[in-house]
Design a protein around this motif. Structure first.
Motif, PDB file in Angstrom:
ATOM      1  N   ILE A   1       0.848  -1.189   0.000  1.00  0.00           N
ATOM      2  CA  ILE A   1       0.000   0.000   0.000  1.00  0.00           C
ATOM      3  C   ILE A   1       0.885   1.241   0.000  1.00  0.00           C
ATOM      4  CG2 ILE A   1      -1.744   1.275   1.304  1.00  0.00           C
ATOM      5  CD1 ILE A   1      -2.587  -1.491   2.480  1.00  0.00           C
ATOM      6  N   GLY A   2       1.957   1.160   0.754  1.00  0.00           N
ATOM      7  CA  GLY A   2       2.911   2.260   0.884  1.00  0.00           C
ATOM      8  C   GLY A   2       4.077   1.784   1.726  1.00  0.00           C
ATOM      9  N   GLY A   3       5.099   2.608   1.850  1.00  0.00           N
ATOM     10  CA  GLY A   3       6.270   2.242   2.627  1.00  0.00           C
ATOM     11  C   GLY A   3       7.215   1.358   1.836  1.00  0.00           C
ATOM     12  N   VAL A   4       8.184   0.768   2.530  1.00  0.00           N
ATOM     13  CA  VAL A   4       9.174  -0.087   1.871  1.00  0.00           C
ATOM     14  C   VAL A   4       9.436  -1.342   2.695  1.00  0.00           C
ATOM     15  CG1 VAL A   4      10.371   1.829   0.741  1.00  0.00           C
ATOM     16  CG2 VAL A   4      11.160   1.036   2.955  1.00  0.00           C
ATOM     17  N   VAL A   5       9.906  -2.366   1.981  1.00  0.00           N
ATOM     18  CA  VAL A   5      10.376  -3.595   2.614  1.00  0.00           C
ATOM     19  C   VAL A   5      11.797  -3.792   2.113  1.00  0.00           C
ATOM     20  CG1 VAL A   5      10.061  -6.092   2.842  1.00  0.00           C
ATOM     21  CG2 VAL A   5       8.061  -4.596   2.676  1.00  0.00           C
ATOM     22  N   ALA A   6      12.743  -3.876   3.052  1.00  0.00           N
ATOM     23  CA  ALA A   6      14.151  -4.053   2.693  1.00  0.00           C
ATOM     24  C   ALA A   6      14.622  -5.423   3.163  1.00  0.00           C
ATOM     25  CB  ALA A   6      15.003  -2.961   3.334  1.00  0.00           C
ATOM     26  N   ARG A   7      15.327  -6.134   2.268  1.00  0.00           N
ATOM     27  CA  ARG A   7      15.902  -7.433   2.636  1.00  0.00           C
ATOM     28  C   ARG A   7      17.412  -7.337   2.460  1.00  0.00           C
ATOM     29  NH1 ARG A   7      17.392 -11.861  -0.112  1.00  0.00           N
ATOM     30  NH2 ARG A   7      16.347 -11.243  -2.040  1.00  0.00           N
ATOM     31  N   VAL A   8      18.118  -7.586   3.559  1.00  0.00           N
ATOM     32  CA  VAL A   8      19.577  -7.598   3.559  1.00  0.00           C
ATOM     33  C   VAL A   8      19.987  -8.969   4.078  1.00  0.00           C
ATOM     34  CG1 VAL A   8      21.680  -6.509   4.422  1.00  0.00           C
ATOM     35  CG2 VAL A   8      19.624  -5.130   4.061  1.00  0.00           C
ATOM     36  N   GLY A   9      20.475  -9.815   3.174  1.00  0.00           N
ATOM     37  CA  GLY A   9      20.773 -11.194   3.571  1.00  0.00           C
ATOM     38  C   GLY A   9      19.484 -11.879   3.972  1.00  0.00           C
ATOM     39  N   SER A  10      19.473 -12.445   5.181  1.00  0.00           N
ATOM     40  CA  SER A  10      18.265 -13.121   5.650  1.00  0.00           C
ATOM     41  C   SER A  10      17.410 -12.220   6.548  1.00  0.00           C
ATOM     42  CB  SER A  10      18.648 -14.396   6.413  1.00  0.00           C
ATOM     43  OG  SER A  10      19.436 -14.060   7.534  1.00  0.00           O
ATOM     44  N   THR A  11      17.823 -10.965   6.715  1.00  0.00           N
ATOM     45  CA  THR A  11      17.093 -10.036   7.564  1.00  0.00           C
ATOM     46  C   THR A  11      16.153  -9.184   6.719  1.00  0.00           C
ATOM     47  OG1 THR A  11      18.999  -9.914   9.042  1.00  0.00           O
ATOM     48  CG2 THR A  11      17.339  -8.201   9.278  1.00  0.00           C
ATOM     49  N   VAL A  12      14.910  -9.089   7.168  1.00  0.00           N
ATOM     50  CA  VAL A  12      13.910  -8.291   6.469  1.00  0.00           C
ATOM     51  C   VAL A  12      13.471  -7.143   7.382  1.00  0.00           C
ATOM     52  CG1 VAL A  12      11.610  -8.275   5.428  1.00  0.00           C
ATOM     53  CG2 VAL A  12      13.092 -10.265   5.144  1.00  0.00           C
ATOM     54  N   TYR A  13      13.545  -5.940   6.849  1.00  0.00           N
ATOM     55  CA  TYR A  13      13.063  -4.755   7.548  1.00  0.00           C
ATOM     56  C   TYR A  13      11.774  -4.357   6.848  1.00  0.00           C
ATOM     57  CZ  TYR A  13      17.948  -4.648   9.008  1.00  0.00           C
ATOM     58  OH  TYR A  13      19.181  -4.982   9.503  1.00  0.00           O
ATOM     59  N   ASP A  14      10.662  -4.532   7.548  1.00  0.00           N
ATOM     60  CA  ASP A  14       9.360  -4.297   6.927  1.00  0.00           C
ATOM     61  C   ASP A  14       8.766  -2.996   7.442  1.00  0.00           C
ATOM     62  OD1 ASP A  14       6.835  -4.348   5.842  1.00  0.00           O
ATOM     63  OD2 ASP A  14       6.519  -6.483   6.225  1.00  0.00           O
ATOM     64  N   GLY A  15       8.837  -1.968   6.640  1.00  0.00           N
ATOM     65  CA  GLY A  15       8.257  -0.675   6.975  1.00  0.00           C
ATOM     66  C   GLY A  15       7.059  -0.375   6.095  1.00  0.00           C
ATOM     67  N   SER A  16       6.367  -1.429   5.671  1.00  0.00           N
ATOM     68  CA  SER A  16       5.231  -1.228   4.768  1.00  0.00           C
ATOM     69  C   SER A  16       3.988  -0.834   5.558  1.00  0.00           C
ATOM     70  CB  SER A  16       4.950  -2.499   3.962  1.00  0.00           C
ATOM     71  OG  SER A  16       4.502  -3.538   4.806  1.00  0.00           O
ATOM     72  N   VAL A  17       3.137  -0.108   4.915  1.00  0.00           N
ATOM     73  CA  VAL A  17       1.872   0.320   5.521  1.00  0.00           C
ATOM     74  C   VAL A  17       1.019  -0.904   5.838  1.00  0.00           C
ATOM     75  CG1 VAL A  17      -0.276   1.583   5.100  1.00  0.00           C
ATOM     76  CG2 VAL A  17       1.910   2.586   4.426  1.00  0.00           C
ATOM     77  N   ARG A  18       1.055  -1.890   4.957  1.00  0.00           N
ATOM     78  CA  ARG A  18       0.265  -3.112   5.166  1.00  0.00           C
ATOM     79  C   ARG A  18       0.640  -3.776   6.508  1.00  0.00           C
ATOM     80  NH1 ARG A  18      -1.641  -7.419   1.176  1.00  0.00           N
ATOM     81  NH2 ARG A  18      -1.745  -5.498   0.062  1.00  0.00           N
ATOM     82  N   THR A  19       1.922  -3.913   6.770  1.00  0.00           N
ATOM     83  CA  THR A  19       2.372  -4.543   8.015  1.00  0.00           C
ATOM     84  C   THR A  19       1.975  -3.700   9.219  1.00  0.00           C
ATOM     85  OG1 THR A  19       4.202  -5.621   6.895  1.00  0.00           O
ATOM     86  CG2 THR A  19       4.395  -5.379   9.274  1.00  0.00           C
TER      87      THR A  19
END
Length: 180
Positions: free
Chosen positions: A150-168
């Protein structure tokens, strides 16, 4: 042993060798070529993966190919080790992991960023700065658009996921409201 474990072990060992000998780029390029050759030739892949075909015949075939291609000694020996251990058909996974290992040892980290829309140069620079601070290395950003967000970003670095999405964030809010 899973493919990831196999790929990690072989690629790490190869990285140790090529970094010492200074052959990183030559071996990287040659392995890519060998991977393409084996992947694009079903008969070749079948022969190397067939347990009914004797090891000496497979080694003869590989030696013939090595003689024609004339790769570096390191690449040739690596291919021989893979064949001896029945891992030549795992070359694609090993090669992919080898790229990652080399990048990590050179301090380069791949990050994959998904966003709902195209990010501005300012936003990209901010993300890069934040991820480099968090990882302590140089980060190479790979951007993609994900219409599911919906908005925001999801970043994946290696096996780590940083989920800054509006949906989450909405899902977390929903869970909090349901608990009260």
């Amino acid at each position: 042993m899973g493919n990831e474990t196999i790929a990690r072990r072989y690629s790490s060992a190869l990285a140790d060798v090529v970094i010492k000998t200074g052959e990183t780029e030559a071996v990287r390029s040659e392995l890519k070529t060998w991977d393409d050759i084996i992947a694009s030739n079903a008969n070749l892949s079948n022969v190397f993966g067939n347990p009914a075909i004797g090891q000496s015949k497979k080694m003869g075939l590989l030696e013939g190919l090595i003689g024609k291609a004339r790769p570096t000694k390191t690449t040739a020996n690596f291919l021989r080790v893979l064949l001896r251990n029945n891992r030549l058909n795992d070359l694609s996974d090993i090669n992919e992991r080898f790229e990652t290992v080399i990048e990590q040892r050179n301090g380069l980290i791949q990050a994959f960023i998904a966003s709902a829309h195209e990010l501005s140069d300012e936003q990209k620079a901010s993300l890069q700065k934040m991820l480099e601070k968090g990882t302590g290395g140089t980060v190479n950003l790979n951007f993609s658009i994900d219409p599911e967000l919906i908005g925001g970003v999801v970043a994946r670095v290696g096996s780590t996921v940083y989920d800054g999405s509006v949906r989450t964030q909405l899902e977390k809010l929903k869970e909090q409201l349901m608990q009260k």
